[in-house]
Structures are given as structure tokens and as C-alpha cells.
Design a protein around this motif. Structure first.
Motif, PDB file in Angstrom:
ATOM      1  N   THR A   1       0.697  -1.114   0.158  1.00 24.84           N
ATOM      2  CA  THR A   1      -0.012  -0.121   0.083  1.00 24.84           C
ATOM      3  C   THR A   1       0.862   1.320   0.063  1.00 24.84           C
ATOM      4  O   THR A   1       1.981   1.162  -0.348  1.00 24.84           O
ATOM      5  CB  THR A   1      -0.874   0.137   1.227  1.00 24.84           C
ATOM      6  OG1 THR A   1      -0.022  -0.264   2.357  1.00 24.84           O
ATOM      7  CG2 THR A   1      -1.938  -0.951   1.091  1.00 24.84           C
TER       8      THR A   1
ATOM      9  N   THR B   1       3.614   4.836  -3.371  1.00 22.62           N
ATOM     10  CA  THR B   1       4.345   4.303  -4.427  1.00 22.62           C
ATOM     11  C   THR B   1       3.689   3.449  -5.452  1.00 22.62           C
ATOM     12  O   THR B   1       4.048   3.517  -6.981  1.00 22.62           O
ATOM     13  CB  THR B   1       5.724   3.909  -3.907  1.00 22.62           C
ATOM     14  OG1 THR B   1       6.312   4.834  -2.779  1.00 22.62           O
ATOM     15  CG2 THR B   1       6.782   3.670  -5.154  1.00 22.62           C
TER      16      THR B   1
ATOM     17  N   ASP C   1       0.905  -6.062   4.943  1.00 19.75           N
ATOM     18  CA  ASP C   1       0.996  -5.432   6.278  1.00 19.75           C
ATOM     19  C   ASP C   1      -0.277  -5.002   6.418  1.00 19.75           C
ATOM     20  O   ASP C   1      -1.212  -4.783   5.669  1.00 19.75           O
ATOM     21  CB  ASP C   1       2.263  -4.806   6.338  1.00 19.75           C
ATOM     22  CG  ASP C   1       2.180  -3.780   5.416  1.00 19.75           C
ATOM     23  OD1 ASP C   1       1.451  -3.387   4.500  1.00 19.75           O
ATOM     24  OD2 ASP C   1       3.500  -3.172   5.220  1.00 19.75           O
TER      25      ASP C   1
HETATM   26  C1  F6R Z   1       2.892  -0.515   2.595  1.00 18.22           C
HETATM   27  C2  F6R Z   1       4.251  -0.888   3.118  1.00 18.22           C
HETATM   28  C3  F6R Z   1       5.272   0.259   3.230  1.00 18.22           C
HETATM   29  C4  F6R Z   1       5.457   1.251   2.201  1.00 18.22           C
HETATM   30  C5  F6R Z   1       6.530   2.425   2.479  1.00 18.22           C
HETATM   31  C6  F6R Z   1       6.469   3.456   1.519  1.00 18.22           C
HETATM   32  O1  F6R Z   1       2.289  -1.565   2.599  1.00 18.22           O
HETATM   33  O2  F6R Z   1       4.648  -1.933   3.309  1.00 18.22           O
HETATM   34  O3  F6R Z   1       6.532  -0.279   3.362  1.00 18.22           O
HETATM   35  O4  F6R Z   1       5.570   0.730   0.987  1.00 18.22           O
HETATM   36  O5  F6R Z   1       6.132   2.951   3.653  1.00 18.22           O
HETATM   37  O6  F6R Z   1       5.495   4.129   1.503  1.00 18.22           O
HETATM   38  P1  F6R Z   1       5.099   5.393   0.110  1.00 18.22           P
HETATM   39  O7  F6R Z   1       4.718   4.347  -0.967  1.00 18.22           O
HETATM   40  O8  F6R Z   1       3.685   5.834   0.745  1.00 18.22           O
HETATM   41  O9  F6R Z   1       6.158   5.999   0.317  1.00 18.22           O
END
Ligand code: F6R
Length: 261
Positions: free
Chosen positions: A36, A39, A67
Motif C-alpha cells: 500500500t 508508490t 501488512d
Molecule cells: C505499505 C508498506 C510500506 C510502504 C512504505 C513506502 O504496505 O509496506 O513499506 O511501501 O512505507 O510508502 P510510500 O509508498 O507511501 O512512500
């Protein structure tokens, strides 16, 4: 690990959606692990467009979650179950039955974590696991100093991660849960093909340490170096601190197109 530098987030989304499409073409009931956060959204948009155009038949694809927050009320719009339903399941035209995730509201959280690891194994294992990366180097919510052998379990979020995620909670850090259930690093490494997407300058330091630093629990994503088939897709901004950027560009440019990611 294979490092692919793309011009921007949209190009990264398209490239990874193509890899998912290729997987689904050879294994229609593939188990796709989804992340989620912001990104991966371009990946989900690109994949949904392929499904809408008829280029991809994802009707038998199974989805699993990386998660989940602990303690959010059922149906909270920012629970990761709600996010995956909204961003992945509905746009791909899948049913809830094709989707599994850890139970963040379970009374016995430890038992729920163990049950989730068992369910993943019984489902045949994750074929392709999408990952983002935290500014502190986390994957899933395996925060710095997580065991590299860890399985699905409860973790406490760092202050940095709660600050980073406050944007999903009206910019109010008090609303961001302190605890999460996350696939462990060992669980993530069980996936047949982990693909990490990182975009934006804010991820550049974490990407450089993940790819070019030592394998160390202080940078949990560096554990991907131990996987025989891990891919890291980064846009130019997220690649800006890679010393070997030119080498990665040349290596990918020389790769036969049919090989895909
Ligand atoms: C979400 C997850 C996190 C995000 C990470 C980056 O399911 O497991 O590891 O991928 O915190 O979050 P963003 O993409 O919002 O910068």
C-alpha cells in the motif's frame, strides 16, 4: 539484485504492470502480493488499464496483503484491507474472495500472524511481491533492526514512519496507529520474485543503502540482496545517490527485451 532506472513513476508503474501481466499470462491463478502507500499506485493504474482494455485477464489472479495496521476499526478507509479493496481488488474487477490479508483486529494477534504465514504457504507461496520502501529503509513494516529471518508478526512503527504516514490521516500523527502486522523479512524473501519500486528524491538515500550498502538489519530492504531474483525499479530521483547508476543503466539496456524483469 537487478536495478532498473526509469524516467519517472509512471514508467516504473507501466514496467512493473507488464511484469505482472506476463506472470498472469503464464500462471492465471498467480498469487500477487501487494503493498500500500503512494508508490505502487501507478502500478495498479497501469494494470487496471490493461484489464479494462482486455489485454490482461486477471479474473483468476489471487491477491495478498503485505501488512496491516493494528487497532483501526473494521472498514476504516485507511486500513490496508480497505486500501487494497479500493486500489486493487475493485479496479481489477476481482472479488473479495480472491484476497487475503492479516487480521489487524484479531484478539490474539500472534495467532493471527502465524495463521497468515500458514495461509500464504498453503496458497502455494507468493509469486510476485510488490514492495515500496520507507525513508528509513523498511520493507513491509519491518523497521530498522528487524530480524532478517523474521516471519509475520506485530511491529511498532518508528516515529519517522508515523510522521511519513500522517498524510493519510488528515496530517494528524496522533491518528496513525503505533502497531502493525507485517510479513517478516523472511516471509518476504520466500516470494518467488520481489519487486521494489522507489520514486522521488526522498527515497534516494534508502535506495543507495539498500542496493550498494552491506546487508544489514539497520536497512531492512538490504535483505533483498540475499534473494536470487529481486528487482529494484527506481525513477531518476530515487536513483540520484546510486554510485553505480551508469552501470545499472548499461546492464538493463543490454538485456534482451524478451527477458522482461
Ligand atoms: C505499505 C508498506 C510500506 C510502504 C512504505 C513506502 O504496505 O509496506 O513499506 O511501501 O512505507 O510508502 P510510500 O509508498 O507511501 O512512500
Amino acid at each position: 539484485m537487478e536495478v532498473v532506472i526509469v524516467p519517472d513513476a509512471a514508467a516504473g508503474g507501466e514496467l512493473i504492470a507488464e511484469a505482472i501481466a506476463a506472470l498472469i499470462a503464464r500462471k492465471p491463478d498467480a498469487l500477487l502480493g501487494v503493498a500500500t502507500g503512494s508508490t505502487p499506485l501507478p502500478i495498479y493504474r497501469a494494470l487496471a488499464a490493461k484489464v479494462a482494455s482486455g489485454a490482461v485477464d486477471a479474473s483468476r489472479t489471487r491477491i495478498c496483503q503485505l501488512d496491516e495496521y493494528v487497532g483501526l476499526p473494521a472498514g476504516h478507509p485507511e486500513s490496508y484491507r480497505s486500501v487494497v479493496l479500493r486500489e486493487v481488488i475493485e479496479p481489477l474487477g476481482l472479488s473479495e474472495a480472491s484476497f487475503m490479508g492479516p487480521d489487524g483486529s484479531a484478539e490474539d494477534v500472534q495467532a493471527a500472524c502465524e495463521a497468515y504465514d500458514r495461509a500464504l504457504a498453503e496458497a502455494g507461496g507468493v509469486d510476485l511481491q510488490l514492495l515500496g520502501i520507507g525513508t528509513d529503509g523498511h520493507i513491509g513494516f519491518n523497521e530498522p533492526c528487524s530480524s532478517l529471518a523474521s516471519r509475520t508478526r506485530i511491529k511498532t512503527l518508528t516515529e519517522q514512519t508515523r510522521v511519513d504516514n500522517a498524510r493519510f490521516f488528515d496530517d494528524d500523527i496522533e491518528q496513525v496507529p503505533h502497531h502493525v502486522i507485517t510479513q517478516g523479512i523472511g516471509t518476504i524473501l520466500d516470494a518467488r520474485h520481489p519487486i521494489l519500486l522507489a520514486t522521488g528524491e526522498g527515497k534516494a538515500e534508502a535506495v543507495a543503502q539498500t542496493v550498494e550498502g552491506p546487508v544489514a538489519s539497520i536497512v531492512p530492504a538490504s535483505a533483498l540482496q540475499l534473494h536470487p531474483h529481486a528487482t529494484v525499479v527506481v525513477d531518476e530521483a530515487a536513483a540520484s545517490k546510486l554510485k553505480l547508476a551508469d552501470y545499472f543503466r548499461a546492464t538493463y539496456a543490454a538485456k534482451p527485451g524478451w527477458q522482461g524483469l
